[in-house]
Design a protein around this motif. Sequence first.
Motif, PDB file in Angstrom:
ATOM      1  N   ASP A   1      -0.002  -0.101   5.811  1.00 10.50           N
ATOM      2  CA  ASP A   1       0.998   0.249   4.828  1.00 10.50           C
ATOM      3  C   ASP A   1       0.410   0.893   3.532  1.00 10.50           C
ATOM      4  OD1 ASP A   1       2.661  -1.432   6.145  1.00 10.50           O
ATOM      5  OD2 ASP A   1       2.641  -3.167   4.997  1.00 10.50           O
TER       6      ASP A   1
ATOM      7  N   ARG B   1       0.425   5.849   1.212  1.00 15.52           N
ATOM      8  CA  ARG B   1       0.352   6.195   0.129  1.00 15.52           C
ATOM      9  C   ARG B   1      -1.102   6.890  -0.089  1.00 15.52           C
ATOM     10  NH1 ARG B   1       2.483   1.071  -0.211  1.00 15.52           N
ATOM     11  NH2 ARG B   1       0.269   0.085  -0.425  1.00 15.52           N
TER      12      ARG B   1
ATOM     13  N   GLU C   1       6.728   7.458  -1.322  1.00 21.90           N
ATOM     14  CA  GLU C   1       5.825   6.155  -1.341  1.00 21.90           C
ATOM     15  C   GLU C   1       5.126   5.979  -2.546  1.00 21.90           C
ATOM     16  OE1 GLU C   1       5.510   3.719   1.341  1.00 21.90           O
ATOM     17  OE2 GLU C   1       7.071   4.849   2.229  1.00 21.90           O
TER      18      GLU C   1
END
Length: 171
Positions: free
Chosen positions: A140, A144, A163
Motif C-alpha cells: 500500500d 505513495r 495517493e
Amino acid sequence: MQKKKPAESQVTMTELVLPNDTNVFGNLMGGRLMYWMDIAAALAAGKHCNAPVVTASVDNISFESPIKLGNVVHIEARVTRAFTTSMEIHLSVWGEDLTHQYRYKSNEAYYTFVALDPNRKPRPVPVLEPETEQEKKLYDGALRRRQLRLILGGKMKAADATELKALFSEA
C-alpha cells in the motif's frame, strides 16, 4: 501473466566485512554497502520478472548502526510492489557480530528496478500479490513512495499525486 507473491522474490545475501571494505574508523563504507544492496535488489527484481533488470532509483537509505570490520552483513531484499514495467524492492540490512553472537539492524532502503526486453526496452512485469499484513502494508505504501519519487524526479506534478493528497486531506 501469472501473479507472484513477495516470498517468491525473497533474496538474502551475506557478506563478510573485510579491511578493504572499511573506512578509517573500521566501519563498512556506505558506498560498499549500497553496492551490495544494489546486487541483492537486482536479484530480487530478476526473480520476480524472470528478465534482465536495471536500477531506476534508490531512495530512503537510512544508516542506523555502523557495521564493523569482521562482522557479517545480511541483506534481505524482496519486491514490495510491481507496476507496469517497474518494481519497488525493500531492503533490510542486518549486521552480525559472530564473536559476541548478536544481530543488529543497520540499514533500510527502497530501490526501484525496471525489467528489460531483449531490445533493452521496458517490458511488463508480473503483478505482485501480497499475503501477510506486513507485505500488504509495504504494498500500500509503495504507491505513495512511487508518486513522491516521480514528483521529485520531475515526472509527475504534485497536483496529480492523488495517493499523497489523500494523506493530507480531511476525511
